[in-house]
Motif scaffolding. Structure first.
Motif, PDB file in Angstrom:
ATOM      1  N   LEU B  28       9.720  71.118  48.670  1.00 17.00           N
ATOM      2  CA  LEU B  28      10.520  70.644  47.546  1.00 17.00           C
ATOM      3  C   LEU B  28      10.270  71.475  46.296  1.00 17.00           C
ATOM      4  O   LEU B  28      11.181  71.768  45.537  1.00 17.00           O
ATOM      5  CB  LEU B  28      10.210  69.178  47.267  1.00 17.00           C
ATOM      6  CG  LEU B  28      11.093  68.191  48.023  1.00 17.00           C
ATOM      7  CD1 LEU B  28      10.596  66.779  47.812  1.00 17.00           C
ATOM      8  CD2 LEU B  28      12.536  68.294  47.572  1.00 17.00           C
ATOM      9  N   ARG B  29       9.007  71.877  46.088  1.00 18.09           N
ATOM     10  CA  ARG B  29       8.695  72.710  44.925  1.00 18.09           C
ATOM     11  C   ARG B  29       9.440  74.039  44.993  1.00 18.09           C
ATOM     12  O   ARG B  29      10.037  74.482  44.010  1.00 18.09           O
ATOM     13  CB  ARG B  29       7.188  72.999  44.871  1.00 18.09           C
ATOM     14  CG  ARG B  29       6.356  71.773  44.632  1.00 18.09           C
ATOM     15  CD  ARG B  29       5.502  71.890  43.390  1.00 18.09           C
ATOM     16  NE  ARG B  29       4.969  70.574  43.069  1.00 18.09           N
ATOM     17  CZ  ARG B  29       3.834  70.109  43.584  1.00 18.09           C
ATOM     18  NH1 ARG B  29       3.075  70.866  44.354  1.00 18.09           N
ATOM     19  NH2 ARG B  29       3.418  68.899  43.288  1.00 18.09           N
TER      20      ARG B  29
ATOM     21  N   ALA C  90      17.236  66.453  42.422  1.00 14.18           N
ATOM     22  CA  ALA C  90      16.997  65.196  41.708  1.00 14.18           C
ATOM     23  C   ALA C  90      15.804  64.452  42.306  1.00 14.18           C
ATOM     24  O   ALA C  90      14.983  63.876  41.594  1.00 14.18           O
ATOM     25  CB  ALA C  90      18.258  64.311  41.778  1.00 14.18           C
ATOM     26  N   TYR C  91      15.682  64.509  43.631  1.00 18.34           N
ATOM     27  CA  TYR C  91      14.573  63.850  44.316  1.00 18.34           C
ATOM     28  C   TYR C  91      13.244  64.461  43.875  1.00 18.34           C
ATOM     29  O   TYR C  91      12.292  63.755  43.554  1.00 18.34           O
ATOM     30  CB  TYR C  91      14.743  63.998  45.826  1.00 18.34           C
ATOM     31  CG  TYR C  91      13.729  63.241  46.637  1.00 18.34           C
ATOM     32  CD1 TYR C  91      13.974  61.935  47.034  1.00 18.34           C
ATOM     33  CD2 TYR C  91      12.518  63.830  47.010  1.00 18.34           C
ATOM     34  CE1 TYR C  91      13.037  61.229  47.771  1.00 18.34           C
ATOM     35  CE2 TYR C  91      11.576  63.132  47.743  1.00 18.34           C
ATOM     36  CZ  TYR C  91      11.842  61.829  48.124  1.00 18.34           C
ATOM     37  OH  TYR C  91      10.906  61.135  48.839  1.00 18.34           O
ATOM     38  N   ALA C  92      13.214  65.784  43.826  1.00 16.33           N
ATOM     39  CA  ALA C  92      11.984  66.472  43.422  1.00 16.33           C
ATOM     40  C   ALA C  92      11.620  66.111  41.989  1.00 16.33           C
ATOM     41  O   ALA C  92      10.453  65.859  41.680  1.00 16.33           O
ATOM     42  CB  ALA C  92      12.160  67.983  43.571  1.00 16.33           C
ATOM     43  N   ILE C  93      12.629  66.067  41.111  1.00 14.35           N
ATOM     44  CA  ILE C  93      12.329  65.753  39.709  1.00 14.35           C
ATOM     45  C   ILE C  93      11.850  64.309  39.600  1.00 14.35           C
ATOM     46  O   ILE C  93      10.892  64.007  38.879  1.00 14.35           O
ATOM     47  CB  ILE C  93      13.571  65.969  38.820  1.00 14.35           C
ATOM     48  CG1 ILE C  93      13.983  67.437  38.847  1.00 14.35           C
ATOM     49  CG2 ILE C  93      13.272  65.563  37.376  1.00 14.35           C
ATOM     50  CD1 ILE C  93      15.298  67.718  38.171  1.00 14.35           C
ATOM     51  N   ALA C  94      12.477  63.405  40.337  1.00 16.01           N
ATOM     52  CA  ALA C  94      12.132  61.991  40.208  1.00 16.01           C
ATOM     53  C   ALA C  94      10.761  61.674  40.801  1.00 16.01           C
ATOM     54  O   ALA C  94      10.015  60.866  40.251  1.00 16.01           O
ATOM     55  CB  ALA C  94      13.206  61.121  40.879  1.00 16.01           C
ATOM     56  N   PHE C  95      10.412  62.328  41.921  1.00 19.58           N
ATOM     57  CA  PHE C  95       9.209  61.886  42.636  1.00 19.58           C
ATOM     58  C   PHE C  95       8.075  62.907  42.658  1.00 19.58           C
ATOM     59  O   PHE C  95       6.935  62.567  42.922  1.00 19.58           O
ATOM     60  CB  PHE C  95       9.555  61.517  44.078  1.00 19.58           C
ATOM     61  CG  PHE C  95      10.421  60.289  44.189  1.00 19.58           C
ATOM     62  CD1 PHE C  95       9.961  59.062  43.728  1.00 19.58           C
ATOM     63  CD2 PHE C  95      11.685  60.358  44.737  1.00 19.58           C
ATOM     64  CE1 PHE C  95      10.746  57.932  43.823  1.00 19.58           C
ATOM     65  CE2 PHE C  95      12.480  59.217  44.835  1.00 19.58           C
ATOM     66  CZ  PHE C  95      12.002  58.008  44.374  1.00 19.58           C
ATOM     67  N   LYS C  96       8.377  64.189  42.444  1.00 21.53           N
ATOM     68  CA  LYS C  96       7.340  65.194  42.691  1.00 21.53           C
ATOM     69  C   LYS C  96       6.991  66.012  41.451  1.00 21.53           C
ATOM     70  O   LYS C  96       6.321  67.023  41.562  1.00 21.53           O
ATOM     71  CB  LYS C  96       7.801  66.168  43.799  1.00 21.53           C
ATOM     72  CG  LYS C  96       8.208  65.509  45.074  1.00 21.53           C
ATOM     73  CD  LYS C  96       6.992  65.142  45.915  1.00 21.53           C
ATOM     74  CE  LYS C  96       7.439  64.378  47.142  1.00 21.53           C
ATOM     75  NZ  LYS C  96       6.306  63.791  47.869  1.00 21.53           N
ATOM     76  N   SER C  97       7.476  65.641  40.274  1.00 17.86           N
ATOM     77  CA  SER C  97       7.276  66.555  39.153  1.00 17.86           C
ATOM     78  C   SER C  97       6.223  66.072  38.172  1.00 17.86           C
ATOM     79  O   SER C  97       5.871  66.785  37.243  1.00 17.86           O
ATOM     80  CB  SER C  97       8.610  66.770  38.427  1.00 17.86           C
ATOM     81  OG  SER C  97       9.089  65.533  37.953  1.00 17.86           O
ATOM     82  N   GLY C  98       5.682  64.862  38.368  1.00 29.42           N
ATOM     83  CA  GLY C  98       4.586  64.381  37.520  1.00 29.42           C
ATOM     84  C   GLY C  98       4.909  64.463  36.058  1.00 29.42           C
ATOM     85  O   GLY C  98       5.961  64.016  35.610  1.00 29.42           O
TER      86      GLY C  98
END
Lengths: 381, 278, 284
Positions: B28-29, C90-98
């Motif tokens: 995802l990153r 959007a998923y990455a921003i919502a859940f993986k971006s801290g």
């Protein structure tokens, strides 16, 4: 082997479990065995590491060190869905887009179980909400959601059921009712329940065994009665109910008993209940174990004289007194309102007495305030 | 303890599980980096070519120069178009924010007959393609013999900005705790004072956001403007018209400057918000 | 307050709705009227009279059915591509971006502020004959000497996908961000692996965002003509291009109005069906 973990059964064993987040250690070298079929409570103030421990058992967090076994199977690193363990989440985490029926059927369907309808109906009857099957979670009251969350977990017949502050969102009356129901359901279905809570009354009502946690470690573990009657640390003494802790010195060793000097007055206590390591100790007495008497009335057991009533609060079932002692300490005394004796008034000069066996002894270098400054109700997340 | 199970499970599963989790996270990153690169390629291109020593047609790289930035009005039409766009944007923002905020309060705070049809009326302009909005307004202006130009453009912009303002402000109102207003009234504030001292300050960030959104929608609009502006040149219209024969590098300067200006405003707003919550 | 409370909402609505009535509803009614007019015999260019010529619609549709089809095809493709690109983002921003969440959100919107026309023209130049991509691909023999990237329908769809990406990402993010992470944990706890939990819990719960995002992309895309004009060729003309030229070049107002009205009606029908199907009434 991961596939096998789902059918694992037996005692839950945590061996030297540690969980750190950067510099912060949430759970510190914790070793614990939870016997199959028991109702086990992890009790402690928020931030003590109890929820982190639960999440590691559920598989939602991975320990930094140590291992978790269920029976003979190592489940330390298996994924949550590979464990025969289900959780009743804090605030329930019901799926808002699914009906109650589908919420409960979720786990069964994932495992490809055949008689979904029958099993869901059975568990809905168990929690006495069969008429709500087609509703959505948002249409249910807090108490109903709580029962559905429980039903959604136990319908899977897990080896272990985890309850994360399951009653935290309910009001007091409903909480008491659910405590009794939970206990009943646990006996009915015969599962191992691990219950995390900061509410000592809740833990004592439901659990067979309580582990009191503080700062990532277990302070003491035992039955509710053991913990209450014979706390080993000031933290346990204060966190479970209230305690009067009076500084003293061990004077003499008299067979099974100790003679303790409390500010010049001698009392006796059972040696088995002393956890002191040297001569200095704190003598602990629960407030309801004290008896108050007027000067000149004969008394039995240990007696401390020179008290003066500072404050009186009548609370129906009992009357609570604050008694000032000659050395400046104020003691808390709960008297049952059952003997027709006229209550004492502020300013009365009194003696205080109790059965020697009710005394417990703590190490003299303890922090007497440990476990008191934490007001669990205030810290509720 | 069964040694066999322990030995079999520990070396295989954790490695695999850890790898798949690592991969999941970083996939995802990596994806995110690609996504943002894609979003920013034309922005970067526009910025780089704002330094092009290109003369009239800014198509091929001819050398580095700062002169475009030192003299953004070197192509006079660019600055005139920009001025028009800013004027139209500000007026459209003011009108649409006032009208839209009033509607948002009515729908968000009151239960009344016709509430759902009001919602529908707000939704319709958003569900109408811009070209239909622009064309229908132009037809109306033609019927009443109003010549397209500055004010028709402002009106057209207000039409499509209102709905966005309503939606933004309504969301903010919906997130307000109604107990705050009750507390204010409990503390002897009448309706008007409650609104002024409690409700409005709490909704203000939503209104500010809506105004910012309205301005950027208006500033960037081409289709509706093209129908209703007649001979008036706005910035997007200028870019469109001059695209065929090459856009002067000054347009790139303006575009890039707007980008950095907006970025600065948003970041400043974030900093203020963080300072307040601290 | 001095006036009765029941009237407050209506007073608040009055100015805005009066404005919308005059400049949105009336024009649409007027558009409907114009669409059935015909040219005044022997009149000047642009002079029309009402003859209730509903045949205008049939004529307009028959003449332009190709462009209609293209508009809806391109808009659908652009919506699907934008959804495919935006959902993981959007998923990455919502859940993986801290803690970078806010910065990343700003970055999604940021390209907005460079005029979309400038960005579209930038794509044209990057992918055009003088850009660096085409000569590069040609020298690597990935594309032939005659192949171009611009002036194709692919370029038009790609341009629309790019331009509407933020409209898709923001609502998706908003609905993903609202999901209680504990419901996803609960799915894992109830024997759903990552993919199943995503399919059974995350996707259904983000559906309102999917609906909002696809509408915000599809509607403007179907009426767009700028991408087709800049990145396309005469063979990629969309209905927007036709309406635009009917107004400005041919000065055939009735046909333009009939086309506009057909487009609007078609979109409204599609949108209504879509919202019904998706079961999300909360948008309206």
């Amino acid at each position: 082997m991961a596939k096998d973990s789902i059918s694992a059964r037996g005692d839950l064993r945590l061996t030297r479990i540690t969980k750190s987040y950067g510099d912060f250690t949430a759970v510190d070298d914790l070793t614990l065995t939870i016997p199959k079929g028991s109702f086990f409570a992890l009790l402690g103030p928020s931030g003590c590491g109890k929820t982190t421990t639960l999440r590691m058992v559920a598989g939602l967090e991975e320990p930094t060190g140590g291992s978790i076994h269920l029976g003979d199977t190592d489940i330390t690193t298996t994924r949550p869905y590979q464990r025969p363990i289900n959780t009743v989440f804090q605030n329930y985490a019901l799926f808002p887009h699914l009906t109650i029926f589908e919420n409960i059927a979720f786990g069964l369907r994932r495992r490809g179980i055949k008689d979904v309808k029958e099993q869901v109906e059975k568990v809905l009857n168990l929690v006495e909400l069969p008429h709500l099957a087609e509703r959505k979670p948002m249409q249910l009251s807090g108490g109903q959601q709580q029962r559905i969350a429980l039903a959604r977990a136990i319908v899977n017949r897990p080896a272990l059921l985890l309850l994360d502050e399951p009653l935290g969102a309910l009001d007091l009356k409903l909480r008491r009712q659910m405590q009794i129901e939970l206990k009943w359901i646990q006996r009915e279905v015969g599962l191992t329940f691990v219950h995390v809570t900061h509410d000592q009354e809740e833990a004592m009502t439901m659990a067979d065994t309580i582990a009191v946690m503080n700062e990532g470690k277990i302070e003491q573990m035992g039955s509710p009665a053991d913990l209450y009657d014979d706390p080993e640390t000031a933290f346990v003494a204060n966190f479970l109910g209230q305690s009067n802790l009076i500084k003293g010195k061990i004077d003499a060793n008299d067979g099974d008993n100790l003679v303790v000097d409390l500010y010049g007055q001698k009392i006796s206590m059972s040696k088995k209940r002393s956890h002191a390591v040297d001569n200095s100790l704190y003598a602990g007495i629960r407030p309801e174990k004290f008896r108050i008497s007027r000067l000149g009335t004969p008394v039995r057991g240990n007696t401390l004289s020179g008290g003066r009533i500072e404050d009186v609060s009548y609370i129906g079932v009992s009357t609570q007194y604050v008694v000032a002692m000659p050395w400046g300490q104020e003691l808390m005394v709960f008297e049952q309102n059952d003997d027709g004796v006229a209550p004492f008034n502020k300013g009365d000069e009194v003696n205080i007495s109790w059965e020697p066996n009710f005394t417990f002894g703590l190490r003299g270098d303890e922090d007497v305030d440990a476990g008191t400054e934490v007001n669990p109700e205030e810290l509720e997340e | 303890m069964s040694q066999k199970i322990k030995d079999a499970s520990i070396p295989t599963i954790p490695v695999k599980a850890r790898f798949s989790r690592w991969f999941g996270r970083n996939l995802l990153r990596i994806y995110m980096i690609f996504g943002f690169t894609y979003l920013f390629i034309p922005v970067a291109y526009t910025f780089v070519f704002s330094f092009n020593d290109s003369g009239k047609s800014n198509l091929i790289w001819k050398g580095f120069t700062l002169s475009n930035w030192q003299n953004p009005c070197g192509a006079p039409e660019v600055c005139k178009a920009l001025g028009n766009s800013i004027k139209i944007g500000l007026l459209a923002t003011i009108f649409s924010t006032i009208l839209g905020t009033m509607i948002a309060f009515a729908i968000g705070r009151y239960k009344f007959k016709g509430r759902s049809s009001s919602n529908l009326l707000i939704f319709l302009p958003m569900a109408t393609p811009e070209i239909v909005l622009g064309a229908s307004l132009l037809s109306l202006f033609l019927v009443f013999k109003i010549n397209p130009g500055f004010w028709p453009t402002v009106i057209a912009h207000v039409v499509f900005c209102i709905s966005f303002v309503v939606v933004t402000v309504k969301a903010r109102i919906a997130s307000l705790d109604p107990r705050l207003e009750q507390a204010a009234m409990d503390l002897y504030a009448n309706e008007l004072e409650t609104f002024r001292r409690v409700t409005l300050p709490l909704v203000a960030p939503g209104i500010a956001g809506a105004a910012l959104l309205a301005f950027s929608l208006s500033f960037d609009d081409f289709i509706i403007t093209n129908f209703n502006s007649g001979t008036l040149i706005t910035f997007p219209k200028f870019v469109y018209v001059s695209a065929a024969r090459g856009i002067p590098a000054q347009a790139n300067v303006i575009g890039s400057a707007m980008f950095f200006l907006a970025l600065a405003i948003v970041i400043a707003a974030q900093l203020v918000k963080r300072k307040r919550t601290r | 307050m001095s006036f009765p409370k029941v009237r407050v909402p209506y007073l608040l609505l009055l100015p805005g709705f009066a404005f919308l009535f005059t400049f949105f509803i009336l024009p649409i009614i007027n558009l409907a009227q114009t669409s059935t007019q015909t040219r005044v015999a022997g009149g000047d260019t642009g002079e029309y009279e009402q003859t209730l010529a509903f045949g205008n619609y049939i004529q307009a549709f028959v003449d332009n059915k190709e462009q209609f089809g293209r508009s809806f095809l391109y808009a659908t493709l652009a919506t699907v591509f934008a959804l495919a690109i935006a959902y993981p983002l959007a998923y990455a921003i919502a859940f993986k971006s801290g803690k970078f969440k806010n910065i990343l959100l700003v970055l999604v919107v940021a390209p907005f502020f460079t005029s979309f026309l400038l960005r579209t023209i930038a794509w044209k130049q990057i992918l055009g004959e003088e850009g660096f991509v085409v000569p590069g691909l040609r020298s690597l023999h990935i594309i032939g000497e005659q192949t171009t990237l611009t002036s194709t329908s692919i370029a038009v769809v790609a341009g629309m996908t790019y331009n509407f990406l933020p409209f898709m990402t923001l609502p998706l993010y908003a609905s993903l961000e609202r999901i209680d992470p504990r419901t996803i944990e609960a799915a894992g706890d109830l024997y759903a692996n990552g993919i199943t939990a995503f399919r059974r819990v995350t996707v259904p719960l983000s559906l309102p965002g999917v609906v909002a995002g696809t509408l915000l992309t599809f509607i403007p895309a179907a009426g767009d003509y700028v991408n087709a004009a800049i990145l396309g060729s005469p063979n990629t003309k969309m209905i927007g291009n036709v309406i635009e030229s009917r107004y400005f070049k041919i000065v055939d107002y009735p046909t333009a109005a009939a086309l506009s009205f057909t487009l609007m009606a078609a979109i409204l029908v599609l949108v209504t069906l879509y919202i019904r199907k998706a079961g999300t009434e909360e948008l309206v």
